[in-house]
Design a protein around this motif. Structure first.
Motif, PDB file in Angstrom:
ATOM      1  N   VAL A 158       0.806  -1.275  -0.117  1.00 32.01           N
ATOM      2  CA  VAL A 158       0.085  -0.052  -0.114  1.00 32.01           C
ATOM      3  C   VAL A 158       0.956   1.271   0.085  1.00 32.01           C
ATOM      4  N   GLU A 159       1.869   1.317   0.782  1.00 34.09           N
ATOM      5  CA  GLU A 159       2.756   2.404   0.928  1.00 34.09           C
ATOM      6  C   GLU A 159       3.476   2.701  -0.300  1.00 34.09           C
ATOM      7  N   ARG A 160       3.976   1.608  -1.082  1.00 34.87           N
ATOM      8  CA  ARG A 160       4.546   1.795  -2.252  1.00 34.87           C
ATOM      9  C   ARG A 160       3.750   2.345  -3.442  1.00 34.87           C
ATOM     10  N   VAL A 161       2.726   1.786  -3.671  1.00 41.23           N
ATOM     11  CA  VAL A 161       1.705   2.010  -4.668  1.00 41.23           C
ATOM     12  C   VAL A 161       1.268   3.672  -4.441  1.00 41.23           C
ATOM     13  N   TRP A 162       0.770   3.976  -3.056  1.00 39.93           N
ATOM     14  CA  TRP A 162       0.715   5.099  -2.763  1.00 39.93           C
ATOM     15  C   TRP A 162       1.857   6.332  -2.955  1.00 39.93           C
ATOM     16  N   SER A 163       2.847   5.840  -2.487  1.00 36.83           N
ATOM     17  CA  SER A 163       4.077   6.946  -2.859  1.00 36.83           C
ATOM     18  C   SER A 163       4.381   7.145  -4.305  1.00 36.83           C
ATOM     19  N   ALA A 164       4.165   6.192  -5.201  1.00 31.38           N
ATOM     20  CA  ALA A 164       4.399   6.176  -6.492  1.00 31.38           C
ATOM     21  C   ALA A 164       3.465   7.292  -6.992  1.00 31.38           C
ATOM     22  N   LEU A 165       2.147   6.931  -6.787  1.00 31.18           N
ATOM     23  CA  LEU A 165       0.929   7.949  -7.224  1.00 31.18           C
ATOM     24  C   LEU A 165       1.382   9.177  -6.685  1.00 31.18           C
ATOM     25  N   GLN A 166       1.879   9.456  -5.569  1.00 28.40           N
ATOM     26  CA  GLN A 166       2.236  10.777  -4.991  1.00 28.40           C
ATOM     27  C   GLN A 166       3.174  11.327  -5.897  1.00 28.40           C
ATOM     28  N   ARG A 167       4.362  10.776  -6.135  1.00 27.64           N
ATOM     29  CA  ARG A 167       5.382  11.269  -6.853  1.00 27.64           C
ATOM     30  C   ARG A 167       5.086  11.777  -8.247  1.00 27.64           C
ATOM     31  N   TYR A 168       4.086  11.088  -9.044  1.00 31.13           N
ATOM     32  CA  TYR A 168       3.448  11.882 -10.196  1.00 31.13           C
ATOM     33  C   TYR A 168       2.691  12.926  -9.784  1.00 31.13           C
ATOM     34  N   THR A 169       2.064  12.934  -8.563  1.00 32.06           N
ATOM     35  CA  THR A 169       1.313  14.223  -8.366  1.00 32.06           C
ATOM     36  C   THR A 169       2.172  15.250  -7.932  1.00 32.06           C
ATOM     37  N   PHE A 170       3.451  15.218  -7.363  1.00 29.10           N
ATOM     38  CA  PHE A 170       4.357  16.225  -6.928  1.00 29.10           C
ATOM     39  C   PHE A 170       5.071  16.811  -8.346  1.00 29.10           C
ATOM     40  N   CYS A 171       5.483  15.750  -9.186  1.00 28.73           N
ATOM     41  CA  CYS A 171       6.308  16.093 -10.386  1.00 28.73           C
ATOM     42  C   CYS A 171       5.503  16.928 -11.444  1.00 28.73           C
ATOM     43  N   ASP A 172       4.153  16.505 -11.658  1.00 29.38           N
ATOM     44  CA  ASP A 172       3.391  17.183 -12.635  1.00 29.38           C
ATOM     45  C   ASP A 172       2.709  18.380 -12.024  1.00 29.38           C
ATOM     46  N   ALA A 173       2.857  19.035 -10.764  1.00 28.62           N
ATOM     47  CA  ALA A 173       2.452  20.145 -10.468  1.00 28.62           C
ATOM     48  C   ALA A 173       3.045  21.331 -10.990  1.00 28.62           C
TER      49      ALA A 173
END
Length: 439
Positions: A158-173
């Motif tokens: 759960v943490e690994r998947v959630w963290s990966a999605l958050q990385r996209y959220t940060f990078c595309d902001a």
């Protein structure tokens, strides 16, 4: 295209008249940006936090010239974790589809906050599909918070998947807003090597400098009514969550039975029962340690200034995960701050740089007891650090200062927007703690 031709869509679970601090802050932000000439539309939920849960709002309304659109799905009063999870899921899913099919004559830019926990990922997906830019305001860092609390396994799926999605959220902001340098460092680590740290702007939260002003205890009706004038009083006001280390302070006060010291805890929360039981077990409940429920909104200027020292506390491991909103209201109150945090945390750095209080580590009962005794025995130190707190607040953490920073960020300008502006507090009767949120 001018800024007036762009629509800024502010997405937040809480908004006026909700009493959560996120709602108060985002209400100030929406109104402040609208007053500075931006076209702001708020997408939000029905009130569900404490007293605000009793005030059903229309689906579409206007507040202080800001257009407000609310989901029609049911929202439960936030009295337990299962209810919060229901509200979070309902709000996030509803908002995803509502914004996905929404339309506007103007170009849009999203502005959304990190709560509920999955909202940023949903808003990232909508932005990718619709081609909108967005600004991501981080109040609480996920999945770090549930990991530190033990709700999800560190390093698990759960943490690994959630963290990966958050990385996209940060990078595309287009922009990422952090509440302090330590939070900025943690976001940069979490976002990965492809992330540009220059996207991160540090903009602190705020308090209303005219709504909360220092008051001497002798002149404060709340202090007199609750027998706080004579005892040396440590005040905590806000949500009592599992990541607020009140237990250390309760244990420290229990050791100081030779002094006329009192700890007043105002608020509710998931961890209140445990704190009350600890005080009872140590024989200080109702005596040196007392508890009150949330106070009426109009009483906050008096309850927040009713003590000698304000308590700001976070759990170990939360460095950079959040910055307590209680820090700003405590500094506005002009009282020294007992900061229970690691010395390098954002809260501790601010207190130390301003010489506005004393920091002690979580669980260090001796250090907390020593700090209380030092203040008790030295009224001049209390007065000086209280003045330092208020001065630092006025220089750095007022409403206009922070909202001007948001205006400059969103409009890519280097100067404040001029013109008269009204204060953002409403003055209406409501109920709240210092901030009403879990940080």
């Amino acid at each position: 295209m001018t800024d007036s031709e762009k629509e800024y869509v502010l997405v937040t679970e809480y908004f006026h008249p909700d009493t959560a601090s996120t709602g108060q802050l985002l209400t100030d932000l929406a109104v402040g940006l609208q007053e500075r000439g931006l076209d702001v539309t708020v997408y939000t939920g029905q009130p569900n936090y404490h007293s605000g849960a009793n005030e059903r709002q229309p689906r579409i309304s206007t507040y202080r010239n800001v257009l407000v659109k609310r989901i029609r799905a049911p929202q439960l009063r936030q009295s337990s974790l299962p209810r919060r999870l229901f509200n979070w899921g309902t709000f996030t899913v509803w908002m995803f589809f509502a914004l996905l099919v929404s339309s506007s004559e103007n170009e849009r830019e999203f502005v959304f906050v990190s709560n509920p926990p999955m909202l940023p990922i949903a808003m990232w997906a909508v932005s990718k599909i619709r081609g909108w830019e967005y600004t991501y305001i981080v109040y609480d860092l996920y999945p770090d918070q549930p990991v530190e609390l033990g709700y999800i396994k560190r390093g698990g799926l759960v943490e690994r998947v959630w963290s990966a999605l958050q990385r996209y959220t940060f990078c595309d902001a287009e922009h990422v807003v952090a509440l302090g340098p330590v939070m900025k460092e943690r976001i940069t680590r979490n976002a990965g090597p492809e992330f540009d740290p220059e996207k991160i702007e540090i903009i602190h939260n705020w308090a209303d400098e005219e709504f909360i002003e220092p008051i001497e205890k002798e002149d404060n009706w709340f202090s007199r009514e609750h027998d706080l004038v004579e005892p040396f009083t440590i005040l905590y006001s806000g949500n009592i969550a599992h990541f607020h280390d009140l237990e250390t302070v309760v244990r420290a006060v229990a050791r100081l039975d030779d002094l006329n010291v009192r700890l007043l805890v105002i608020g509710e929360g998931d961890n209140k029962e445990n704190v009350v039981e600890l005080a009872a077990r140590l024989g200080v409940k109702g005596g040196a340690v007392r508890f009150l429920s949330y106070q009426d909104w109009d009483d906050l200027p008096y309850s927040l200034t009713s003590g000698d020292v304000s308590l700001v506390t976070v759990r170990e491991g939360f460095e950079g995960v959040c910055v307590s909103s209680k820090l700003y209201t405590s500094m506005a109150a002009g009282e020294p701050i007992l900061c229970i945090a690691q010395p390098y945390d954002d809260e501790a750095r601010i207190v130390r740089q301003a010489d506005a209080g004393i920091q002690a580590a979580q669980g260090d009962v001796d250090a907390v007891a020593d700090a209380i005794r030092a203040w008790h025995d030295d009224p001049d130190l209390v007065e000086q650090q209280g003045q330092n707190a208020r001065e630092a607040f006025e220089e750095n953490f007022t409403t206009d200062r922070s909202i001007d920073a948001y205006y400059r960020l969103l409009t890519d300008t280097n100067s404040d927007h001029g013109g008269p502006r009204q204060k953002s507090h409403t003055g209406e009767a409501r109920t709240a703690g210092t901030d009403g949120r879990e940080a």
